[in-house]
Design a protein around this motif. Structure first.
Motif, short mmCIF file in Angstrom:
data_model
loop_
_atom_site.label_atom_id
_atom_site.label_comp_id
_atom_site.label_asym_id
_atom_site.label_seq_id
_atom_site.Cartn_x
_atom_site.Cartn_y
_atom_site.Cartn_z
N ILE A 96 10.51 5.62 6.93
CA ILE A 96 11.43 4.53 6.61
C ILE A 96 12.75 4.86 7.30
N ASP A 97 13.06 4.10 8.35
CA ASP A 97 14.28 4.31 9.11
C ASP A 97 15.48 3.76 8.36
N SER A 98 16.66 4.22 8.72
CA SER A 98 17.87 3.78 8.03
C SER A 98 18.13 2.28 8.22
N ASP A 99 17.63 1.68 9.29
CA ASP A 99 17.85 0.24 9.50
C ASP A 99 16.74 -0.63 8.89
N TYR A 100 15.79 -0.02 8.17
CA TYR A 100 14.74 -0.78 7.48
C TYR A 100 15.33 -1.58 6.33
N TYR A 101 16.33 -1.00 5.67
CA TYR A 101 16.95 -1.61 4.50
C TYR A 101 17.98 -2.66 4.91
N ASN A 102 17.83 -3.84 4.35
CA ASN A 102 18.86 -4.87 4.42
C ASN A 102 19.21 -5.30 5.84
N ASN A 103 18.20 -5.42 6.72
CA ASN A 103 18.48 -6.02 8.03
C ASN A 103 18.23 -7.52 7.93
N SER A 104 18.45 -8.24 9.00
CA SER A 104 18.43 -9.70 8.94
C SER A 104 17.09 -10.30 8.52
N GLU A 105 15.98 -9.60 8.74
CA GLU A 105 14.67 -10.17 8.44
C GLU A 105 13.91 -9.40 7.34
N ASN A 106 14.52 -8.40 6.74
CA ASN A 106 13.80 -7.56 5.79
C ASN A 106 14.74 -7.03 4.72
N GLU A 107 14.31 -7.11 3.47
CA GLU A 107 15.14 -6.63 2.37
C GLU A 107 14.98 -5.14 2.12
N GLY A 108 13.99 -4.49 2.73
CA GLY A 108 13.86 -3.04 2.61
C GLY A 108 12.91 -2.55 1.54
N HIS A 109 12.04 -3.41 1.01
CA HIS A 109 11.09 -3.00 -0.03
C HIS A 109 10.11 -1.97 0.53
N ILE A 110 10.04 -0.81 -0.14
CA ILE A 110 9.19 0.29 0.30
C ILE A 110 7.78 0.12 -0.25
N MET A 111 6.79 0.24 0.64
CA MET A 111 5.38 0.14 0.27
C MET A 111 4.62 1.31 0.89
N PHE A 112 3.57 1.73 0.22
CA PHE A 112 2.66 2.75 0.75
C PHE A 112 1.40 2.05 1.24
N GLN A 113 0.86 2.50 2.38
CA GLN A 113 -0.38 1.97 2.93
C GLN A 113 -1.53 2.91 2.55
N PHE A 114 -2.54 2.39 1.87
CA PHE A 114 -3.67 3.23 1.47
C PHE A 114 -4.99 2.73 2.02
N SER A 115 -5.85 3.67 2.37
CA SER A 115 -7.26 3.41 2.67
C SER A 115 -8.08 4.27 1.71
N ASN A 116 -9.21 3.73 1.29
CA ASN A 116 -10.08 4.39 0.33
C ASN A 116 -11.37 4.79 1.05
N PHE A 117 -11.58 6.09 1.25
CA PHE A 117 -12.79 6.55 1.91
C PHE A 117 -13.89 6.91 0.91
N GLY A 118 -13.67 6.62 -0.36
CA GLY A 118 -14.68 6.86 -1.40
C GLY A 118 -15.72 5.75 -1.41
N LEU A 119 -16.73 5.92 -2.23
CA LEU A 119 -17.82 4.94 -2.31
C LEU A 119 -17.51 3.78 -3.24
N LYS A 120 -16.53 3.94 -4.13
CA LYS A 120 -16.18 2.90 -5.11
C LYS A 120 -14.74 2.43 -4.87
N ASP A 121 -14.48 1.19 -5.24
CA ASP A 121 -13.12 0.67 -5.22
C ASP A 121 -12.27 1.51 -6.18
N ARG A 122 -10.99 1.68 -5.87
CA ARG A 122 -10.07 2.42 -6.73
C ARG A 122 -8.97 1.48 -7.19
N VAL A 123 -8.65 1.59 -8.46
CA VAL A 123 -7.58 0.78 -9.03
C VAL A 123 -6.36 1.67 -9.21
N ILE A 124 -5.25 1.24 -8.65
CA ILE A 124 -3.97 1.89 -8.88
C ILE A 124 -3.25 1.04 -9.92
#
Length: 158
Positions: A96-124
């Motif tokens: 997350i770069d310092s210009d990610y927050y509050n630039n003209s097109e983005n409010e800066g909400h932080i999200m994590f990207q996940f992939s599940n390599f297990g055999l079953k769906d996982r609920v977070i």
């Protein structure tokens, strides 16, 4: 984008006095589908269209962070996620770069990207710790030049 102001979001905290990372929680319940289940369901036979449809899932945190110009926030997986839940941070380490927050097109909400390599769906579940963030300084190369200003969020500098 969902507004998380009234959703009882906890600010990230360090678990111990010597912890480098701040523990982030999920802002809402999210299902991370098994990549194997998706592949079997779509019955792929080297079909590039199907492969493009199997993407990481973004898990919102409801958190925004600001940094000084020479700092960034590194997003890392919890050590228990791959071991116990088969969840990987899909981009390895999030930056997350310092210009990610509050630039003209983005409010800066932080999200994590996940992939599940297990055999079953996982609920977070909402409020579950999903990853950690570490604030770090960085150096610039001599004669450093940039190409443009950020105007967006995830993947906007591609």
């Amino acid at each position: 984008m969902t507004d998380y102001k009234e959703k009882e979001i906890h600010l990230p905290q360090r678990a111990t006095h010597h912890s480098a990372g701040y523990d982030f929680e999920a802002a809402e319940e999210v299902v991370i589908p098994s990549i194997w289940k998706q592949l079997l369901t779509r019955k792929i036979n080297d079909n590039p269209t199907t492969e493009k449809n199997i993407k990481p899932v973004l898990v919102p945190t409801g958190i925004k962070a600001y940094m000084m110009e020479d700092e960034f926030l590194q997003l890392a997986n919890r050590s228990s996620n791959p071991l116990k839940r088969f969840l990987l941070v899909a981009n390895g380490v999030g930056i997350i770069d310092s210009d990610y927050y509050n630039n003209s097109e983005n409010e800066g909400h932080i999200m994590f990207q996940f992939s599940n390599f297990g055999l079953k769906d996982r609920v977070i579940k909402k409020g579950e710790r999903i990853g950690q963030g570490i604030f770090l300084p960085f150096l610039k190369a001599d004669q450093d030049q940039t190409t443009h200003d950020r105007t967006g969020g995830l993947g906007s500098s591609d």
